[in-house]
Motif scaffolding. Sequence first.
Motif, PDB file in Angstrom:
ATOM      1  N   VAL A   1       9.118  -0.068   7.951  1.00 29.52           N
ATOM      2  CA  VAL A   1       8.274  -0.806   7.008  1.00 29.52           C
ATOM      3  C   VAL A   1       9.124  -1.319   5.843  1.00 29.52           C
ATOM      4  O   VAL A   1       9.807  -0.567   5.158  1.00 29.52           O
ATOM      5  N   ALA A   2       9.051  -2.643   5.666  1.00 32.04           N
ATOM      6  CA  ALA A   2       9.897  -3.311   4.664  1.00 32.04           C
ATOM      7  C   ALA A   2       9.087  -4.357   3.912  1.00 32.04           C
ATOM      8  O   ALA A   2       9.597  -5.407   3.551  1.00 32.04           O
ATOM      9  N   ALA A   3       7.800  -4.066   3.691  1.00 30.84           N
ATOM     10  CA  ALA A   3       6.937  -5.073   3.060  1.00 30.84           C
ATOM     11  C   ALA A   3       6.694  -4.792   1.583  1.00 30.84           C
ATOM     12  O   ALA A   3       5.853  -5.430   0.959  1.00 30.84           O
ATOM     13  N   GLY A   4       7.439  -3.838   1.020  1.00 29.49           N
ATOM     14  CA  GLY A   4       7.230  -3.480  -0.390  1.00 29.49           C
ATOM     15  C   GLY A   4       7.906  -4.459  -1.332  1.00 29.49           C
ATOM     16  O   GLY A   4       8.708  -5.295  -0.921  1.00 29.49           O
ATOM     17  N   ARG A   5       7.584  -4.290  -2.627  1.00 32.73           N
ATOM     18  CA  ARG A   5       8.163  -5.193  -3.622  1.00 32.73           C
ATOM     19  C   ARG A   5       9.309  -4.550  -4.405  1.00 32.73           C
ATOM     20  O   ARG A   5       9.969  -5.205  -5.193  1.00 32.73           O
ATOM     21  N   GLY A   6       9.511  -3.256  -4.206  1.00 39.41           N
ATOM     22  CA  GLY A   6      10.623  -2.582  -4.876  1.00 39.41           C
ATOM     23  C   GLY A   6      10.559  -2.684  -6.388  1.00 39.41           C
ATOM     24  O   GLY A   6      11.583  -2.879  -7.045  1.00 39.41           O
ATOM     25  N   GLU A   7       9.362  -2.537  -6.947  1.00 41.60           N
ATOM     26  CA  GLU A   7       9.204  -2.754  -8.394  1.00 41.60           C
ATOM     27  C   GLU A   7       9.951  -1.724  -9.235  1.00 41.60           C
ATOM     28  O   GLU A   7      10.505  -2.053 -10.275  1.00 41.60           O
ATOM     29  N   ARG A   8      10.005  -0.473  -8.777  1.00 45.17           N
ATOM     30  CA  ARG A   8      10.676   0.553  -9.596  1.00 45.17           C
ATOM     31  C   ARG A   8      12.182   0.323  -9.640  1.00 45.17           C
ATOM     32  O   ARG A   8      12.838   0.651 -10.601  1.00 45.17           O
ATOM     33  N   LEU A   9      12.743  -0.250  -8.581  1.00 42.57           N
ATOM     34  CA  LEU A   9      14.184  -0.507  -8.612  1.00 42.57           C
ATOM     35  C   LEU A   9      14.502  -1.810  -9.366  1.00 42.57           C
ATOM     36  O   LEU A   9      15.537  -1.942  -9.989  1.00 42.57           O
ATOM     37  N   GLY A  10      13.570  -2.744  -9.308  1.00 41.56           N
ATOM     38  CA  GLY A  10      13.744  -4.003 -10.061  1.00 41.56           C
ATOM     39  C   GLY A  10      14.861  -4.869  -9.508  1.00 41.56           C
ATOM     40  O   GLY A  10      15.272  -4.715  -8.353  1.00 41.56           O
TER      41      GLY A  10
ATOM     42  N   PRO B   1      13.422  -7.676  -3.730  1.00 45.16           N
ATOM     43  CA  PRO B   1      12.977  -6.366  -3.230  1.00 45.16           C
ATOM     44  C   PRO B   1      14.161  -5.547  -2.711  1.00 45.16           C
ATOM     45  O   PRO B   1      15.066  -6.100  -2.083  1.00 45.16           O
ATOM     46  N   LYS B   2      14.155  -4.253  -3.005  1.00 47.01           N
ATOM     47  CA  LYS B   2      15.338  -3.417  -2.756  1.00 47.01           C
ATOM     48  C   LYS B   2      15.842  -3.463  -1.314  1.00 47.01           C
ATOM     49  O   LYS B   2      17.040  -3.323  -1.078  1.00 47.01           O
ATOM     50  N   GLN B   3      14.940  -3.690  -0.349  1.00 43.94           N
ATOM     51  CA  GLN B   3      15.385  -3.693   1.053  1.00 43.94           C
ATOM     52  C   GLN B   3      16.314  -4.874   1.357  1.00 43.94           C
ATOM     53  O   GLN B   3      16.988  -4.889   2.376  1.00 43.94           O
ATOM     54  N   PHE B   4      16.329  -5.874   0.449  1.00 45.76           N
ATOM     55  CA  PHE B   4      17.222  -7.022   0.662  1.00 45.76           C
ATOM     56  C   PHE B   4      18.456  -6.974  -0.244  1.00 45.76           C
ATOM     57  O   PHE B   4      19.292  -7.877  -0.215  1.00 45.76           O
TER      58      PHE B   4
ATOM     59  N   GLY C   1       2.980  -7.231   6.846  1.00 41.76           N
ATOM     60  CA  GLY C   1       2.423  -5.997   6.289  1.00 41.76           C
ATOM     61  C   GLY C   1       1.265  -6.254   5.350  1.00 41.76           C
ATOM     62  O   GLY C   1       0.696  -7.350   5.314  1.00 41.76           O
ATOM     63  N   GLY C   2       0.925  -5.233   4.552  1.00 41.41           N
ATOM     64  CA  GLY C   2      -0.217  -5.334   3.653  1.00 41.41           C
ATOM     65  C   GLY C   2       0.117  -4.862   2.253  1.00 41.41           C
ATOM     66  O   GLY C   2       1.281  -4.635   1.918  1.00 41.41           O
ATOM     67  N   ALA C   3      -0.939  -4.682   1.445  1.00 38.49           N
ATOM     68  CA  ALA C   3      -0.766  -4.403   0.015  1.00 38.49           C
ATOM     69  C   ALA C   3      -0.127  -3.039  -0.233  1.00 38.49           C
ATOM     70  O   ALA C   3       0.708  -2.887  -1.123  1.00 38.49           O
ATOM     71  N   GLU C   4      -0.518  -2.037   0.529  1.00 41.17           N
ATOM     72  CA  GLU C   4       0.031  -0.681   0.370  1.00 41.17           C
ATOM     73  C   GLU C   4       0.905  -0.355   1.576  1.00 41.17           C
ATOM     74  O   GLU C   4       0.733  -0.945   2.643  1.00 41.17           O
TER      75      GLU C   4
ATOM     76  N   ALA D   1      12.266   1.175   5.107  1.00 39.90           N
ATOM     77  CA  ALA D   1      13.469   0.329   5.015  1.00 39.90           C
ATOM     78  C   ALA D   1      14.332   0.735   3.833  1.00 39.90           C
ATOM     79  O   ALA D   1      15.526   0.450   3.792  1.00 39.90           O
ATOM     80  N   ALA D   2      13.725   1.420   2.864  1.00 42.27           N
ATOM     81  CA  ALA D   2      14.444   1.795   1.649  1.00 42.27           C
ATOM     82  C   ALA D   2      15.306   3.047   1.843  1.00 42.27           C
ATOM     83  O   ALA D   2      15.857   3.580   0.875  1.00 42.27           O
ATOM     84  N   ARG D   3      15.429   3.523   3.084  1.00 40.34           N
ATOM     85  CA  ARG D   3      16.310   4.668   3.385  1.00 40.34           C
ATOM     86  C   ARG D   3      17.393   4.163   4.332  1.00 40.34           C
ATOM     87  O   ARG D   3      17.239   4.192   5.550  1.00 40.34           O
TER      88      ARG D   3
HETATM   89  N1  CTP Z   1       6.321  -0.708   1.904  1.00 42.70           N
HETATM   90  C1  CTP Z   1       5.661  -1.574   2.766  1.00 42.70           C
HETATM   91  N2  CTP Z   1       4.508  -2.186   2.374  1.00 42.70           N
HETATM   92  C2  CTP Z   1       4.007  -1.983   1.141  1.00 42.70           C
HETATM   93  C3  CTP Z   1       4.650  -1.101   0.244  1.00 42.70           C
HETATM   94  C4  CTP Z   1       5.831  -0.473   0.670  1.00 42.70           C
HETATM   95  O1  CTP Z   1       6.122  -1.779   3.885  1.00 42.70           O
HETATM   96  N3  CTP Z   1       2.889  -2.616   0.801  1.00 42.70           N
HETATM   97  C5  CTP Z   1       7.576  -0.082   2.336  1.00 42.70           C
HETATM   98  C6  CTP Z   1       8.730  -0.406   1.403  1.00 42.70           C
HETATM   99  O2  CTP Z   1       9.321  -1.669   1.743  1.00 42.70           O
HETATM  100  C7  CTP Z   1       9.659   0.771   1.580  1.00 42.70           C
HETATM  101  C8  CTP Z   1       8.726   1.923   1.993  1.00 42.70           C
HETATM  102  O3  CTP Z   1       7.472   1.309   2.275  1.00 42.70           O
HETATM  103  O4  CTP Z   1      10.598   0.559   2.624  1.00 42.70           O
HETATM  104  C9  CTP Z   1       8.618   2.972   0.916  1.00 42.70           C
HETATM  105  O5  CTP Z   1       7.919   2.483  -0.203  1.00 42.70           O
HETATM  106  P1  CTP Z   1       8.442   2.419  -1.692  1.00 42.70           P
HETATM  107  O6  CTP Z   1       9.672   3.221  -1.849  1.00 42.70           O
HETATM  108  O7  CTP Z   1       7.290   2.672  -2.598  1.00 42.70           O
HETATM  109  O8  CTP Z   1       8.900   0.886  -1.795  1.00 42.70           O
HETATM  110  P2  CTP Z   1       8.269  -0.272  -2.680  1.00 42.70           P
HETATM  111  O9  CTP Z   1       6.802  -0.234  -2.625  1.00 42.70           O
HETATM  112  O10 CTP Z   1       8.921  -1.532  -2.199  1.00 42.70           O
HETATM  113  O11 CTP Z   1       8.815   0.082  -4.125  1.00 42.70           O
HETATM  114  P3  CTP Z   1       7.963   0.233  -5.476  1.00 42.70           P
HETATM  115  O12 CTP Z   1       6.882   1.214  -5.168  1.00 42.70           O
HETATM  116  O13 CTP Z   1       8.941   0.691  -6.480  1.00 42.70           O
HETATM  117  O14 CTP Z   1       7.424  -1.148  -5.770  1.00 42.70           O
END
Ligand code: CTP
Length: 381
Positions: free
Chosen positions: A8-17, A21-24, A76-79, A101-103
């Motif tokens: 799963v790589a659909a996150g926004r990586g907000e905490r890393l800034g 997004p951190k996966q890229f 992917g989706g919102a969460e 994806a963040a590991r």
């Molecule tokens: N992820 C995802 N879809 C989302 C949220 C997260 O696929 N809607 C993925 C992220 O890309 C990450 C993994 O889930 O590989 C773990 O989530 P997290 O560490 O929380 O990543 P982010 O949501 O991207 O970071 P942050 O919460 O800081 O914004």
Amino acid sequence: MATTALIVAAGRGERLGGGVPKQFRPLGGKPVLRWAVEALIRHPAVRSTRVVIADGQRDKATEALDGLDVGELITGGAERADSVRAGLSAIDGDAVLVHDAARPFCPPAVIDRLLASLEFFDGAAPVLQVGDTLARAAATLGEPVDRTDLVRVQTPQAFRLGPLESAYELWKGPAPTDEATVLRAAGMKVAAVEGDPALEKLTSQADLERAQQWLAGCLTPRTGMGFDVHAFAGEGPIMLGGIKLPHTRGLAGHSDADVVLHAITDALLGAAGLGDIGEHFPPADSRWKGTDSSVFLAHAVNLVRERGALIDHVDCTIIAEEPKVGPHRAAMRTRIAEIAGLSVDQVSVKATTTEGLGFTGRGEGIAAQAVASIRMGFWAK
Ligand code: CTP
Ligand code: MG
């Protein structure tokens, strides 16, 4: 057991800034996402691999995963849990490894342990003991928390596909942060297998820096040398070290005859074991006629970096009676650094005559030697 890896790589990586997004974000020459995918795809028990991404990141993901067999990218989706659900509905088979994806670093032994546990359990997750004292805290420390049987839970987590799908259907709570939680809530047992510190998730900027340092410790120094000669012919100006110098005579060559850039290009290719400039840009190929040699150098730099190597330094010596290099040395360093994506202090340009001896001494041509120092990782292709 037909096992699919679902990353799963659909996150926004907000905490890393950092805007991306951190996966890229790049890590040792390739995006974090690519590290995570390669670690799973290469495990012999993984039959297929799929990746879940956010819709707006399709181009970035396609580029990051170039050449890897991951089928169609899944939206992917919102969460995180929404992204996992989207992934599950797109796969089949007996078992799934759900991974963040963040590991970026997943030791194969962890996957071995997880899949072995599926013989007896519907799910398995890698865990690490908690070493620090735990406590609740706001502005000041509150109650300590007994850590005796607490663990930190990592991914990848392995599941039998059917049980995980039905557990997700039963799930009623707020979005869970992993699948072990979902399976347990449905009354099933999840094996706890030994995790690995290398699997640490990149959550903050400090995590990314730690991963970079860890990788840097895995790099081996390598050196490459380059040498080139071009004869004087016709009229000037000449190209030398990426800049145009006025000179009474020109240099003969198929390209722009920049001996300095050619020697540095060869030194870089040599350091990474990637052949030589003639192999990449055959003189017989009319495409390179009159070419600006910065193209050759930039290409070599890209190849070296694609292999996960860091370029530490390039040094060159120009061997010529004329033109005088001294007045142009600073401009050459700046231009070479610009082409190679280095800082000026990573580039050295020197010059010498041969005291009137040999072909350079007789003013028949210019020679250049170069040395490149790089550090290359175990993960080089
Ligand atoms: N992820 C995802 N879809 C989302 C949220 C997260 O696929 N809607 C993925 C992220 O890309 C990450 C993994 O889930 O590989 C773990 O989530 P997290 O560490 O929380 O990543 P982010 O949501 O991207 O970071 P942050 O919460 O800081 O914004
Ligand atoms: Mg998140």
